[in-house]
Design an enzyme around this catalytic site. Structure first.
Site, PDB file in Angstrom:
ATOM      1  N   GLN A   6      -7.566   0.414   3.918  1.00 49.06           N
ATOM      2  CA  GLN A   6      -8.437  -0.159   4.958  1.00 49.06           C
ATOM      3  C   GLN A   6      -9.854  -0.403   4.464  1.00 49.06           C
ATOM      4  OE1 GLN A   6      -7.548  -1.454   7.710  1.00 49.06           O
ATOM      5  NE2 GLN A   6      -5.477  -0.645   7.933  1.00 49.06           N
ATOM      6  N   ASN A  34      -7.491   3.948   9.502  1.00 50.86           N
ATOM      7  CA  ASN A  34      -7.019   2.678  10.061  1.00 50.86           C
ATOM      8  C   ASN A  34      -7.220   2.581  11.569  1.00 50.86           C
ATOM      9  OD1 ASN A  34      -5.015   4.731   9.239  1.00 50.86           O
ATOM     10  ND2 ASN A  34      -3.646   3.622  10.593  1.00 50.86           N
ATOM     11  N   THR A  62      10.467  -7.767 -11.695  1.00 50.05           N
ATOM     12  CA  THR A  62       9.710  -8.995 -11.991  1.00 50.05           C
ATOM     13  C   THR A  62       8.540  -9.120 -11.016  1.00 50.05           C
ATOM     14  OG1 THR A  62      11.688 -10.034 -12.834  1.00 50.05           O
ATOM     15  CG2 THR A  62       9.905 -11.516 -12.189  1.00 50.05           C
ATOM     16  N   CYS A 110       4.752   4.275  20.757  1.00 45.97           N
ATOM     17  CA  CYS A 110       5.756   4.186  21.808  1.00 45.97           C
ATOM     18  C   CYS A 110       7.127   4.289  21.153  1.00 45.97           C
ATOM     19  CB  CYS A 110       5.615   2.849  22.524  1.00 45.97           C
ATOM     20  SG  CYS A 110       6.742   2.649  23.884  1.00 45.97           S
ATOM     21  N   GLY A 163       0.822  -1.206   0.000  1.00 48.03           N
ATOM     22  CA  GLY A 163       0.000   0.000   0.000  1.00 48.03           C
ATOM     23  C   GLY A 163       0.859   1.260   0.000  1.00 48.03           C
ATOM     24  N   THR A 164       1.939   1.219   0.729  1.00 54.25           N
ATOM     25  CA  THR A 164       2.821   2.386   0.821  1.00 54.25           C
ATOM     26  C   THR A 164       3.380   2.742  -0.558  1.00 54.25           C
ATOM     27  OG1 THR A 164       3.410   1.771   3.074  1.00 54.25           O
ATOM     28  CG2 THR A 164       4.932   3.242   1.928  1.00 54.25           C
ATOM     29  N   GLY A 190      -2.534  -5.882  -0.294  1.00 52.12           N
ATOM     30  CA  GLY A 190      -3.023  -7.256  -0.239  1.00 52.12           C
ATOM     31  C   GLY A 190      -3.239  -7.782   1.168  1.00 52.12           C
ATOM     32  N   HIS A 191      -2.298  -7.476   2.068  1.00 49.99           N
ATOM     33  CA  HIS A 191      -2.340  -8.157   3.368  1.00 49.99           C
ATOM     34  C   HIS A 191      -3.442  -7.655   4.289  1.00 49.99           C
ATOM     35  CE1 HIS A 191      -0.089  -5.278   6.122  1.00 49.99           C
ATOM     36  NE2 HIS A 191       0.220  -4.760   4.966  1.00 49.99           N
TER      37      HIS A 191
HETATM   38  N1  PLP Z   1      -2.592   3.093   4.300  1.00 49.76           N
HETATM   39  C1  PLP Z   1      -3.300   2.713   5.352  1.00 49.76           C
HETATM   40  C2  PLP Z   1      -4.566   3.431   5.679  1.00 49.76           C
HETATM   41  C3  PLP Z   1      -2.870   1.639   6.137  1.00 49.76           C
HETATM   42  O1  PLP Z   1      -3.596   1.270   7.204  1.00 49.76           O
HETATM   43  C4  PLP Z   1      -1.678   0.973   5.793  1.00 49.76           C
HETATM   44  C5  PLP Z   1      -1.165  -0.135   6.629  1.00 49.76           C
HETATM   45  O2  PLP Z   1      -1.424  -0.203   7.801  1.00 49.76           O
HETATM   46  C6  PLP Z   1      -0.974   1.416   4.656  1.00 49.76           C
HETATM   47  C7  PLP Z   1      -1.456   2.469   3.939  1.00 49.76           C
HETATM   48  C8  PLP Z   1       0.305   0.761   4.241  1.00 49.76           C
HETATM   49  O3  PLP Z   1       0.102  -0.481   3.637  1.00 49.76           O
HETATM   50  P1  PLP Z   1       1.345  -1.489   3.469  1.00 49.76           P
HETATM   51  O4  PLP Z   1       1.606  -2.087   4.808  1.00 49.76           O
HETATM   52  O5  PLP Z   1       0.893  -2.489   2.474  1.00 49.76           O
HETATM   53  O6  PLP Z   1       2.489  -0.677   2.969  1.00 49.76           O
END
Ligand code: PLP
Length: 395
Positions: free
Chosen positions: A187, A159, A245, A333, A80-81, A208-209
C-alpha cells in the site's frame, strides 16, 4: 442511464495508467518472444525487463547494480501475496536456528495465512497489538524481540486505515536482535517515499495493481547476500529465485508505473492529501457521530477510513453504489454475520462504529468534484439509514 463511476476504492486496485498500457502493448503481438531464448527476437526482451527492474529499484532506493548494471535485488513475482510468502520463507530458511516470528495484529492475509502455516510447522508467531489509531505498540514489540526471532514482518502502511508504521525504527531494532526485517509495502509503494538502502530493509513487497500497473505482477526486494530460498521452483528465471516464464508485458508496465510514480510523487502526495483532508472536513461538518480512523500524523495521503456510528457499512456501500460511487467497508461478510475486520478489532474500535466503517481510497485520477459529490450524497444516505437503526434511535 447508468451513473458515471466514481472510483474511490484504490487500495483494492487501481486503474492501469494509459501510459502504462501503451508501454505494454508491443509486448503482446509484436515483441512476444521469450526473454530466455537464444535468438535475438526473444533475447532482446530481456533487456527491457532489466530496464523495468532498474525503474522499480529507483522507486524504492535500491542502489545496488551488478557488473552488468542490473538491479539484481529486485525479483519479479506474480503479486504482493507471492512476494510476502517468499520473503517469509527466505527469512526463516536463512535463520533456521531461530523459531520465532514477530508481526503485527493488522497484517494482510498474504502474511497472516503464511504465518498460520509456519505455526503448524512449530514456529512461534507473535502478533504485536496496535492502539486506537492503528499505531504499533513499541513496548510490546521490544518485549517480544529476542535472539530466537528469525524475522520481523511489519507492513509499511495499513490497507484499511492508511496508518504508516515506523518501519525504519522497527528494522533497526530487529537487526540489533540479529533478526531479518521484511515490510509489506504493497500500500505504500508509489504513494509515499521509500528508501530501502537508507532504512536497510532485508525484504520488501510490492504489488503492481496498487500503483496503476496491471494485476498479476509483483516485486520482492531481497537484499543481496541473504541466502535465497525460492517459493516457486522451476526454470532459471530471475536468477533461479522464481521459476516460470516472466509476465513480460506486465513487468514492462510495472516499470513504467514506477517511473511515473517516482517523477510525480511529491505533487501527488500533496494533491491526494488535499483532496482527502477536504473530504474528511466536509463529512465532519455535515454528518454527526462519525470518526476518522488511523494515525492523523502518519497516514497514507490517499486513504480516509470513516466510521459512521450505528449503521452498517454494507448498507452504506449499496446506497453509494446507486450513485456509481465505489468504496469498501471494514467488515468481512463471510459467514453471514458481519464481523468487523481484524484491523478494526485490533484497534478496539467500538462495535457500533466498526460496523459502519467505510474506506474511501483515492488516486490521482479523482477530482475535487467527485469527492464533493460523494460527501453530498452521504448526508441523506446516513440520515436515512440512521432513521431505520434501532441503535441510533436509542441514543
Ligand atoms: N498486502 C497488502 C497490505 C495489501 O493491501 C494487499 C492487497 O490488497 C496485498 C498485500 C496483496 O497483494 P496482491 O493482491 O497483489 O496479492
Amino acid at each position: 442511464m447508468e451513473a458515471k463511476t466514481i472510483y474511490l476504492d484504490n487500495n483494492a486496485t487501481t486503474r492501469v495508467a494509459p501510459e502504462v498500457f501503451e508501454a505494454m502493448k508491443p509486448f503482446f503481438c509484436e515483441r512476444y518472444g521469450n526473454p530466455s531464448s537464444i535468438h535475438r527476437f526473444g533475447g532482446s526482451v530481456a533487456a527491457d525487463i532489466e530496464n523495468a527492474r532498474v525503474a522499480v529499484a529507483e522507486l524504492i532506493g535500491a542502489n545496488y547494480r551488478n557488473k552488468d548494471g542490473f538491479a539484481t535485488e529486485i525479483i519479479f513475482t506474480s503479486c504482493g501475496t507471492e512476494s510476502d510468502n517468499t520473503a517469509l520463507k527466505c527469512a526463516v530458511c536463512a535463520k533456521s536456528d531461530r523459531k520465532k516470528i514477530i508481526t503485527s495484529a493488522v497484517e494482510h492475509p498474504g502474511i497472516n495465512h503464511y504465518l498460520d502455516e509456519l505455526s503448524r510447522h512449530g514456529y512461534e508467531i507473535v502478533k504485536i497489538g496496535v492502539d486506537g489509531q492503528g499505531r504499533i505498540k513499541m513496548d510490546e514489540f521490544c518485549a517480544a524481540l529476542d535472539d530466537n526471532t528469525a524475522v520481523v514482518s511489519m507492513m509499511y502502511a495499513n490497507n484499511e486505515t492508511g496508518t504508516i508504521f515506523p518501519v525504519a525504527e522497527l528494522c533497526r531494532l530487529a537487526h540489533e536482535a540479529g533478526a531479518y526485517f521484511h515490510t509489506d509495502a504493497v500500500q505504500a509503494a508509489g504513494k509515499i517515499a521509500i528508501d530501502v538502502d537508507r532504512d536497510q530493509f532485508d525484504f520488501l513487497s510490492i504489488s503492481g495493481h496498487k500503483l496503476h500497473a496491471p494485476k498479476g505482477v509483483g516485486v520482492l526486494f531481497a537484499r543481496r547476500g541473504i541466502p535465497f530460498t525460492p517459493l516457486i521452483l522451476g526454470g532459471h528465471q530471475e536468477k533461479m529465485r522464481r521459476g516460470g516464464t516472466e509476465n513480460v508485458a506486465s513487468i514492462i508496465g510495472l516499470g513504467e508505473a514506477c517511473k511515473m510514480a517516482k517523477a510525480a510523487l511529491p505533487q501527488e502526495v500533496k494533491y491526494l492529501a488535499g483532496l482527502r483532508d477536504a473530504f474528511e472536513t466536509k463529512l465532519q461538518s455535515t454528518i454527526p457521530s462519525i470518526r476518522i480512523n488511523g494515525d492523523p500524523e502518519h497516514r497514507l495521503p490517499n486513504t480516509a477510513s470513516v466510521s459512521f456510528e450505528d449503521i452498517e457499512g454494507e448498507s452504506i456501500l449499496m446506497l453509494l453504489d446507486q450513485f456509481g460511487i465505489c468504496a469498501s467497508s471494514g467488515s468481512a461478510c463471510t459467514t453471514g454475520s458481519l464481523e468487523p475486520s481484524h484491523v478494526m478489532r485490533a484497534m478496539n474500535i467500538p462495535y457500533n462504529a466498526a460496523h459502519g466503517t467505510i474506506r474511501f481510497s483515492l488516486s490521482k485520477y479523482n477530482t475535487a468534484e467527485e469527492l464533493d459529490f460523494t460527501a453530498e450524497k452521504l448526508v441523506p444516505i446516513i440520515a436515512r439509514l440512521r432513521e431505520m437503526s434501532p441503535y441510533w434511535k436509542q441514543k
